[in-house]
Design a protein around this motif. Structure first.
Motif, PDB file in Angstrom:
ATOM      1  N   THR A   1     -15.232  -3.511  14.508  1.00 40.94           N
ATOM      2  CA  THR A   1     -14.166  -2.856  13.747  1.00 40.94           C
ATOM      3  C   THR A   1     -13.676  -3.820  12.680  1.00 40.94           C
ATOM      4  O   THR A   1     -13.604  -5.024  12.939  1.00 40.94           O
ATOM      5  CB  THR A   1     -12.994  -2.441  14.664  1.00 40.94           C
ATOM      6  N   PRO A   2     -13.377  -3.368  11.540  1.00 41.02           N
ATOM      7  CA  PRO A   2     -13.581  -1.997  11.086  1.00 41.02           C
ATOM      8  C   PRO A   2     -15.077  -1.745  10.835  1.00 41.02           C
ATOM      9  O   PRO A   2     -15.822  -2.663  10.520  1.00 41.02           O
ATOM     10  CB  PRO A   2     -12.768  -1.908   9.813  1.00 41.02           C
ATOM     11  N   ALA A   3     -15.474  -0.504  10.975  1.00 39.33           N
ATOM     12  CA  ALA A   3     -16.879  -0.124  10.748  1.00 39.33           C
ATOM     13  C   ALA A   3     -17.190  -0.135   9.250  1.00 39.33           C
ATOM     14  O   ALA A   3     -16.315   0.120   8.417  1.00 39.33           O
ATOM     15  CB  ALA A   3     -17.115   1.269  11.307  1.00 39.33           C
ATOM     16  N   THR A   4     -18.429  -0.470   8.939  1.00 43.95           N
ATOM     17  CA  THR A   4     -18.881  -0.426   7.547  1.00 43.95           C
ATOM     18  C   THR A   4     -19.394   0.987   7.281  1.00 43.95           C
ATOM     19  O   THR A   4     -20.320   1.445   7.948  1.00 43.95           O
ATOM     20  CB  THR A   4     -20.008  -1.464   7.306  1.00 43.95           C
ATOM     21  N   ASN A   5     -18.779   1.670   6.321  1.00 43.54           N
ATOM     22  CA  ASN A   5     -19.138   3.070   6.046  1.00 43.54           C
ATOM     23  C   ASN A   5     -20.411   3.227   5.223  1.00 43.54           C
ATOM     24  O   ASN A   5     -21.088   4.246   5.335  1.00 43.54           O
ATOM     25  CB  ASN A   5     -17.990   3.776   5.327  1.00 43.54           C
ATOM     26  N   THR A   6     -20.708   2.258   4.370  1.00 48.69           N
ATOM     27  CA  THR A   6     -21.882   2.351   3.496  1.00 48.69           C
ATOM     28  C   THR A   6     -22.497   0.969   3.365  1.00 48.69           C
ATOM     29  O   THR A   6     -21.788  -0.017   3.175  1.00 48.69           O
ATOM     30  CB  THR A   6     -21.484   2.858   2.088  1.00 48.69           C
ATOM     31  N   ASP A   7     -23.819   0.907   3.427  1.00 49.85           N
ATOM     32  CA  ASP A   7     -24.538  -0.345   3.176  1.00 49.85           C
ATOM     33  C   ASP A   7     -24.754  -0.422   1.667  1.00 49.85           C
ATOM     34  O   ASP A   7     -25.561   0.321   1.106  1.00 49.85           O
ATOM     35  CB  ASP A   7     -25.863  -0.321   3.930  1.00 49.85           C
ATOM     36  N   TRP A   8     -24.035  -1.329   1.018  1.00 49.08           N
ATOM     37  CA  TRP A   8     -24.076  -1.423  -0.447  1.00 49.08           C
ATOM     38  C   TRP A   8     -25.386  -2.014  -0.966  1.00 49.08           C
ATOM     39  O   TRP A   8     -25.643  -1.982  -2.177  1.00 49.08           O
ATOM     40  CB  TRP A   8     -22.871  -2.202  -0.971  1.00 49.08           C
ATOM     41  N   SER A   9     -26.233  -2.507  -0.074  1.00 46.56           N
ATOM     42  CA  SER A   9     -27.548  -3.016  -0.516  1.00 46.56           C
ATOM     43  C   SER A   9     -28.543  -1.867  -0.743  1.00 46.56           C
ATOM     44  O   SER A   9     -29.593  -2.069  -1.328  1.00 46.56           O
ATOM     45  CB  SER A   9     -28.120  -4.015   0.482  1.00 46.56           C
TER      46      SER A   9
END
Length: 158
Positions: free
Chosen positions: A146-154
């Motif tokens: 937590t907090p969860a990562t909503n999007t992998d920006w790579s």
């Protein structure tokens, strides 16, 4: 006058017993009639100029698409044919499955795609070409992080 031939004179030619049938000089056969000439054709339109077609140049091979490995979350990831409005539901990626993601698309139309609004275009069989909401994946997180990562920006934008 059918008497003996005179010396030095050409031999006598016997006469035909019927008048008008005497042999005469040999005549050549009459010439064949000329072959009929086809009627002249008057063109109504000019014929188009011939086109010269070059052989097709083969396209260079496309580079292999770069994909990124992602793991679906604990509830799996539903897939759709169109991310805009989540149209065309088409199966679910099972929980904790590793798949290949090609790119991401911004489509915040449905509430569950937010807060980021990003979707992944899947490159793995049998979901290739379909879309899944990015926040249904681990995105590099460890379970329970937590907090969860909503999007992998790579993941590149499509």
């Amino acid at each position: 006058m059918h008497g003996p031939a005179l010396a030095g004179a050409p031999p006598a030619v016997p006469r035909s017993p019927r008048p008008g049938l005497e042999p005469g000089p040999t005549k050549a056969a009459p010439p064949a009639p000329p072959s009929p000439t086809p009627p002249a054709v008057t063109p109504t339109a000019k014929a188009p100029e011939p086109t010269i077609t070059k052989p097709a140049t083969p396209e260079p091979p496309q580079p292999a698409k770069r994909t990124i490995r992602e793991q679906s979350g604990s509830k799996g990831s539903p897939t759709f044919l169109d991310p805009h409005g989540a149209k065309g539901p088409s199966g679910r990626i099972p929980a904790h499955s590793w798949i290949e993601v090609e790119c991401r698309v911004y489509a915040p139309e449905i509430e569950t795609a937010n807060p980021d609004g990003w979707w992944y275009r899947i490159a793995s069989h049998p979901w290739n070409g379909r879309y899944a909401v990015a926040n249904t994946f681990m995105n590099g997180d460890t379970p329970g992080q937590t907090p969860a990562t909503n999007t992998d920006w790579s993941v590149p934008v499509c």
